[in-house]
Scaffold this motif. Sequence first.
Motif, short mmCIF file in Angstrom:
data_model
loop_
_atom_site.label_atom_id
_atom_site.label_comp_id
_atom_site.label_asym_id
_atom_site.label_seq_id
_atom_site.Cartn_x
_atom_site.Cartn_y
_atom_site.Cartn_z
N ASN A 154 0.64 -1.38 -0.02
CA ASN A 154 0.10 0.12 -0.09
C ASN A 154 0.83 1.24 -0.12
O ASN A 154 0.33 2.28 -0.16
CB ASN A 154 -1.04 -0.05 1.13
N GLY A 155 2.21 1.01 0.05
CA GLY A 155 3.06 2.30 -0.14
C GLY A 155 3.07 2.99 1.20
O GLY A 155 3.82 4.08 1.22
N LEU A 156 2.63 2.65 2.32
CA LEU A 156 2.53 3.31 3.49
C LEU A 156 3.86 2.75 4.22
O LEU A 156 4.13 1.80 4.13
CB LEU A 156 1.19 2.93 4.35
N LYS A 157 4.45 3.99 4.89
CA LYS A 157 5.53 3.89 5.58
C LYS A 157 5.05 3.85 7.16
O LYS A 157 4.80 5.01 7.76
CB LYS A 157 6.79 4.80 5.47
N LYS A 158 4.95 2.69 7.68
CA LYS A 158 4.23 2.85 9.32
C LYS A 158 5.13 1.86 10.08
O LYS A 158 5.89 1.10 9.81
CB LYS A 158 2.92 2.01 9.11
N SER A 159 4.96 2.03 11.54
CA SER A 159 5.98 1.68 12.49
C SER A 159 5.12 0.32 13.11
O SER A 159 3.92 0.27 13.01
CB SER A 159 5.94 2.57 13.55
N LEU A 160 5.93 -0.71 13.61
CA LEU A 160 5.44 -1.58 14.33
C LEU A 160 6.36 -1.52 15.83
O LEU A 160 7.39 -1.25 15.52
CB LEU A 160 5.55 -3.04 13.78
N TYR A 161 5.76 -2.06 16.91
CA TYR A 161 6.55 -1.79 18.08
C TYR A 161 6.11 -2.72 19.00
O TYR A 161 4.84 -3.20 19.30
CB TYR A 161 6.52 -0.47 18.34
N HIS A 162 6.95 -2.94 19.95
CA HIS A 162 6.77 -3.77 21.32
C HIS A 162 7.72 -3.36 22.25
O HIS A 162 8.95 -3.43 21.92
CB HIS A 162 6.60 -5.12 21.03
N THR A 163 7.55 -3.49 23.27
CA THR A 163 8.44 -3.02 24.58
C THR A 163 9.46 -4.07 24.34
O THR A 163 10.90 -3.61 24.77
CB THR A 163 7.69 -3.38 25.95
N THR A 164 9.45 -5.15 24.09
CA THR A 164 10.43 -6.42 23.97
C THR A 164 11.52 -6.19 22.77
O THR A 164 12.44 -7.06 22.62
CB THR A 164 9.97 -7.72 24.14
N MET A 165 11.00 -5.26 21.87
CA MET A 165 11.76 -5.27 20.73
C MET A 165 13.13 -4.08 20.77
O MET A 165 13.81 -4.17 19.86
CB MET A 165 10.81 -4.67 19.58
N ILE A 166 13.20 -3.49 21.87
CA ILE A 166 14.26 -2.50 21.89
C ILE A 166 15.62 -3.41 22.22
O ILE A 166 15.63 -4.52 22.66
CB ILE A 166 14.01 -1.59 23.18
N ALA A 167 16.54 -2.76 21.61
CA ALA A 167 17.79 -3.51 21.96
C ALA A 167 18.19 -3.81 23.18
O ALA A 167 18.02 -2.86 24.07
CB ALA A 167 18.97 -2.79 21.26
N ASP A 168 18.56 -5.07 23.29
CA ASP A 168 19.07 -5.17 24.96
C ASP A 168 20.42 -4.64 25.12
O ASP A 168 20.52 -4.06 26.27
CB ASP A 168 19.49 -6.78 24.85
N ILE A 169 21.38 -4.45 24.44
CA ILE A 169 22.66 -3.85 24.38
C ILE A 169 22.81 -3.25 23.19
O ILE A 169 22.64 -3.31 22.10
CB ILE A 169 23.79 -4.94 24.45
N VAL A 170 23.46 -1.80 23.66
CA VAL A 170 23.74 -0.85 22.59
C VAL A 170 25.28 -0.54 22.65
O VAL A 170 25.62 -0.20 23.59
CB VAL A 170 22.91 0.49 22.81
N ILE A 171 26.02 -0.34 21.45
CA ILE A 171 27.32 0.08 21.49
C ILE A 171 27.55 1.51 20.65
O ILE A 171 27.19 1.13 19.61
CB ILE A 171 28.30 -0.95 21.06
N LEU A 172 27.75 2.25 21.28
CA LEU A 172 28.10 3.47 20.93
C LEU A 172 29.73 3.79 20.61
O LEU A 172 30.38 4.23 21.62
CB LEU A 172 27.30 4.60 21.51
N ASP A 173 30.02 3.62 19.37
CA ASP A 173 31.49 3.79 19.07
C ASP A 173 31.52 4.48 18.06
O ASP A 173 31.38 4.45 16.92
CB ASP A 173 32.07 2.33 18.65
N PRO A 174 32.23 5.85 18.51
CA PRO A 174 32.04 6.95 17.63
C PRO A 174 33.26 6.74 16.26
O PRO A 174 32.93 7.33 15.24
CB PRO A 174 32.91 8.15 18.40
N THR A 175 34.15 5.74 16.48
CA THR A 175 35.10 5.37 15.48
C THR A 175 34.28 4.90 13.95
O THR A 175 34.66 4.99 13.02
CB THR A 175 36.39 4.40 15.82
N LEU A 176 33.07 4.30 14.30
CA LEU A 176 32.42 3.78 13.48
C LEU A 176 31.65 4.84 12.45
O LEU A 176 31.29 4.38 11.44
CB LEU A 176 31.13 2.82 13.83
N THR A 177 31.67 6.11 12.80
CA THR A 177 30.95 7.21 11.76
C THR A 177 31.93 7.89 11.15
O THR A 177 31.64 8.81 10.48
CB THR A 177 30.03 8.04 12.65
#
Length: 382
Positions: A154-177
Amino acid sequence: MFEIVNNRQVIFGENKISDIPSLLKWYGCKKVFFATYSSSADSYHKIAGLLEEAGIGHVCYDQVAGEPDLHMINGGRDIFLAEGCDCTLALGGGSVIDTAKAIGMLAVNGGNVEDYQMNGKQVTAVPPLFIAVPTTSGTGAEATKTSVVLNNYNGLKKSLYHTTMIADIVILDPTLTTGLPRHITAATGMDALSHAIESYVSLNASPLTEMYGLKAIELINKSLKDACDDPQNLKARGDMMLGSYLGGLAITAGIGIAHIMAQPLGAMYKIPHGDACSIFLPAAMELNMDHAEARYARIAEALGVAEPESTDQENARRAVARVRAIREEIGAPVCLAPYIKETPDMDFIIDTVKKTTGHITCNPCPLTEQLMKDAFEKAMEQ
Ligand SMILES: NC(=O)c1ccc[n+]([C@@H]2O[C@H](COP(=O)([O-])OP(=O)(O)OC[C@H]3O[C@@H](n4cnc5c(N)ncnc54)[C@H](O)[C@@H]3O)[C@@H](O)[C@H]2O)c1
Ligand SMILES: [Fe+2]
């Protein structure tokens, strides 16, 4: 009343991707579904090598061509299951993170992504361990429980979500950008700034989202230009990575008219998300001005342009001027017109916006059709 969902662990620092194998080992993971923006990127090879050394298997998924659609996600789910993966690792921008986020959920919940996106299918099982490693500084998708997906039917850009879908671990490594091209640094940075500003004026803002939003504004205001002008500047890259992460936490207060327009029009006219946000942000601030003057005046302080002797109205105007100046300094897109080839059908545009995000009620100025039209027209003029 408010609710916020957080990651379990956030690791910030240069070269912190080297922690990945020990984290996976601790959780007992043996086969990684490794989604990445490019299987030829040095960062992918570095992590793949570390996994191999640690005796952890992986399957590489580099099929995220552009922003996520149903096929990229359903196809990835098939590979996850066929390869017997037991965890998900995303190395990339919002597109890769959102794709991996939905694939992990689907792998244990069954069905196709459109069932959850369009037909109200509920998430009932906790997804496998998910580690998100952003390589852009914009969406903050690593900090949210949301996956934004283009529905091919249908060409729509929509979200799906759930509390458990959040990343368990995030690594913010500035060298990657440091290898992120200037125009992507600029546009994704404007996305992050949009999250911070829209969340701060949201009618659903909470003390937590306000705190995250203001800190994000300060960091982005300080370092976006430096990140664009001096790509190897790790201090600026680090500030942007943190600003983007905090913007992601803040936007849980709800999107405003800039995103309400940017998301559907981005899908309709193939405008990358950050570019669309850059185009709509100042217009959105102007349209909301009379409904959130004091809040924009506080934003002006975070942007370093408030004058103590001035009225809220004067300072709020300075905030808009500063956002326009940032956009100009970094060369981020300012106008919708170049993306539109044919005369737009306004009724169709409004209808699409309504079907996509037109139910959202936390924008300071009430979300009427007129507001949508005004936002569109302002975005065409700039
Ligand atoms: N889940 C959420 O909460 C959330 C919030 C806002 C936006 N989004 C979504 O995120 C998507 C946009 O993500 P994005 O703005 O991060 O862009 P993106 O992930 O689409 O990446 C943009 C481009 O940059 C390239 N790239 C990424 N990292 C790179 C690097 N380090 N070096 C060189 N090139 C690199 C990618 O291959 C791609 O071509 C959209 O689909 C948007 O709707 C999600
Ligand atoms: Fe966004």
